[in-house]
Design a protein around this motif. Structure first.
Motif, mmCIF file in Angstrom:
data_model
loop_
_atom_site.group_PDB
_atom_site.id
_atom_site.type_symbol
_atom_site.label_atom_id
_atom_site.label_comp_id
_atom_site.label_asym_id
_atom_site.label_seq_id
_atom_site.Cartn_x
_atom_site.Cartn_y
_atom_site.Cartn_z
ATOM 1 N N ILE A 105 35.083 39.882 56.432
ATOM 2 C CA ILE A 105 35.609 41.163 56.919
ATOM 3 C C ILE A 105 35.511 41.207 58.440
ATOM 4 O O ILE A 105 36.465 41.614 59.124
ATOM 5 N N LEU A 106 34.368 40.780 58.985
ATOM 6 C CA LEU A 106 34.186 40.762 60.442
ATOM 7 C C LEU A 106 35.245 39.906 61.125
ATOM 8 O O LEU A 106 35.708 40.237 62.223
ATOM 9 N N ARG A 107 35.637 38.800 60.503
ATOM 10 C CA ARG A 107 36.658 37.910 61.078
ATOM 11 C C ARG A 107 38.077 38.396 60.794
ATOM 12 O O ARG A 107 39.041 37.765 61.232
ATOM 13 N N GLY A 108 38.227 39.478 60.037
ATOM 14 C CA GLY A 108 39.544 40.007 59.734
ATOM 15 C C GLY A 108 40.268 39.269 58.614
ATOM 16 O O GLY A 108 41.469 39.456 58.421
ATOM 17 N N GLU A 109 39.544 38.451 57.863
ATOM 18 C CA GLU A 109 40.154 37.687 56.768
ATOM 19 C C GLU A 109 40.330 38.531 55.504
ATOM 20 O O GLU A 109 41.147 38.201 54.654
ATOM 21 N N ILE A 110 39.543 39.576 55.393
ATOM 22 C CA ILE A 110 39.604 40.491 54.253
ATOM 23 C C ILE A 110 39.749 41.896 54.836
ATOM 24 O O ILE A 110 39.013 42.257 55.762
ATOM 25 N N PRO A 111 40.684 42.691 54.316
ATOM 26 C CA PRO A 111 40.855 44.044 54.856
ATOM 27 C C PRO A 111 39.678 44.952 54.494
ATOM 28 O O PRO A 111 38.985 44.719 53.504
ATOM 29 N N PHE A 154 31.142 39.940 53.982
ATOM 30 C CA PHE A 154 31.062 40.745 55.205
ATOM 31 C C PHE A 154 31.410 39.911 56.433
ATOM 32 O O PHE A 154 32.057 40.407 57.359
ATOM 33 N N ALA A 155 31.018 38.637 56.457
ATOM 34 C CA ALA A 155 31.426 37.749 57.558
ATOM 35 C C ALA A 155 32.943 37.618 57.576
ATOM 36 O O ALA A 155 33.570 37.613 58.645
ATOM 37 N N LEU A 209 29.103 51.559 54.943
ATOM 38 C CA LEU A 209 28.258 50.417 55.278
ATOM 39 C C LEU A 209 28.244 50.222 56.787
ATOM 40 O O LEU A 209 29.294 50.246 57.432
ATOM 41 N N VAL A 210 27.051 50.006 57.338
ATOM 42 C CA VAL A 210 26.890 49.691 58.758
ATOM 43 C C VAL A 210 26.421 48.244 58.822
ATOM 44 O O VAL A 210 25.371 47.903 58.278
ATOM 45 N N VAL A 211 27.228 47.394 59.477
ATOM 46 C CA VAL A 211 27.012 45.951 59.447
ATOM 47 C C VAL A 211 26.951 45.409 60.875
ATOM 48 O O VAL A 211 27.915 45.570 61.635
ATOM 49 N N PRO A 212 25.840 44.770 61.248
ATOM 50 C CA PRO A 212 25.811 44.163 62.582
ATOM 51 C C PRO A 212 26.746 42.960 62.627
ATOM 52 O O PRO A 212 26.953 42.282 61.626
ATOM 53 N N LYS A 213 27.305 42.703 63.799
ATOM 54 C CA LYS A 213 28.187 41.550 63.956
ATOM 55 C C LYS A 213 27.401 40.247 64.030
ATOM 56 O O LYS A 213 27.914 39.200 63.653
ATOM 57 N N THR A 265 23.118 41.773 47.159
ATOM 58 C CA THR A 265 24.166 40.940 46.556
ATOM 59 C C THR A 265 25.093 40.315 47.595
ATOM 60 O O THR A 265 25.762 39.339 47.305
ATOM 61 N N VAL A 266 25.161 40.897 48.804
ATOM 62 C CA VAL A 266 25.927 40.301 49.900
ATOM 63 C C VAL A 266 24.914 39.885 50.954
ATOM 64 O O VAL A 266 24.150 40.710 51.453
ATOM 65 N N PHE A 267 24.930 38.606 51.293
ATOM 66 C CA PHE A 267 23.880 38.063 52.144
ATOM 67 C C PHE A 267 24.284 38.034 53.617
ATOM 68 O O PHE A 267 24.324 36.996 54.272
ATOM 69 N N HIS A 268 24.600 39.235 54.112
ATOM 70 C CA HIS A 268 24.770 39.528 55.540
ATOM 71 C C HIS A 268 24.098 40.882 55.709
ATOM 72 O O HIS A 268 24.406 41.821 54.949
ATOM 73 N N LEU A 269 23.186 40.988 56.652
ATOM 74 C CA LEU A 269 22.453 42.235 56.878
ATOM 75 C C LEU A 269 23.418 43.424 56.891
ATOM 76 O O LEU A 269 24.447 43.374 57.560
#
Length: 143
Positions: free
Chosen positions: A15-21, A12-13, A46-50, A100-104
């Motif tokens: 994705i936030l940085r635009g490294e994964i679409p 998710f980090a 999914l709702v993910v805080p930055k 399983t993904v360790f980003h809130l």
């Protein structure tokens, strides 16, 4: 047991940085909203805080208000977009809970009477279906 630290290489980090679409539905200064690529139901979002945090347990309390305001907005939109009977909202903390993904992040899944959730099997949804579902939710958010 020592407290685990945030790993900035989580998916998710990235994705936030635009490294994964991702199939983005919404984004502002606080959150990003995108389609789950292994949905447990049609419209699984999914709702993910930055702000970086592993989960609810170590999140800055100032992040939680805006996060859950967005969760409510997205829940209303997915219910409308898919003409769902209800909405399941889930949030997991640490491996014992199923995280399983360790980003809130918060799962928002439209629900239909008599249709159970699919298992989180690792089965990827077709990109065109994810794009179509993201478009439906974006339209519902706009109206």
């Amino acid at each position: 047991m020592a407290e685990a630290t945030y790993d900035s290489s989580n998916i998710f980090a990235r994705i936030l940085r635009g490294e994964i679409p991702s199939h983005r539905v919404y984004e502002d200064e606080a959150v990003i909203v995108f389609m789950d690529v292994m949905p447990q139901g049609q419209g699984h979002t999914l709702v993910v805080p930055k702000a970086p945090s592993r989960n609810l347990l170590d999140a800055d309390p100032a992040v939680l208000g805006p996060l859950f305001a967005h969760v409510q907005k997205v829940a209303r939109a997915v219910k409308k977009a898919f003409d769902a009977d209800g909405v399941t909202v889930m949030q997991f903390n640490e491996p014992a809970s199923g995280q399983t993904v360790f980003h809130l992040h918060v799962h928002v899944i439209p629900r239909f009477e008599g249709i159970p959730l699919k298992p989180h099997s690792g089965q990827m949804e077709k990109p065109e279906i994810l794009a179509q579902n993201a478009g439906k939710i974006r339209m519902a958010l706009a109206n």
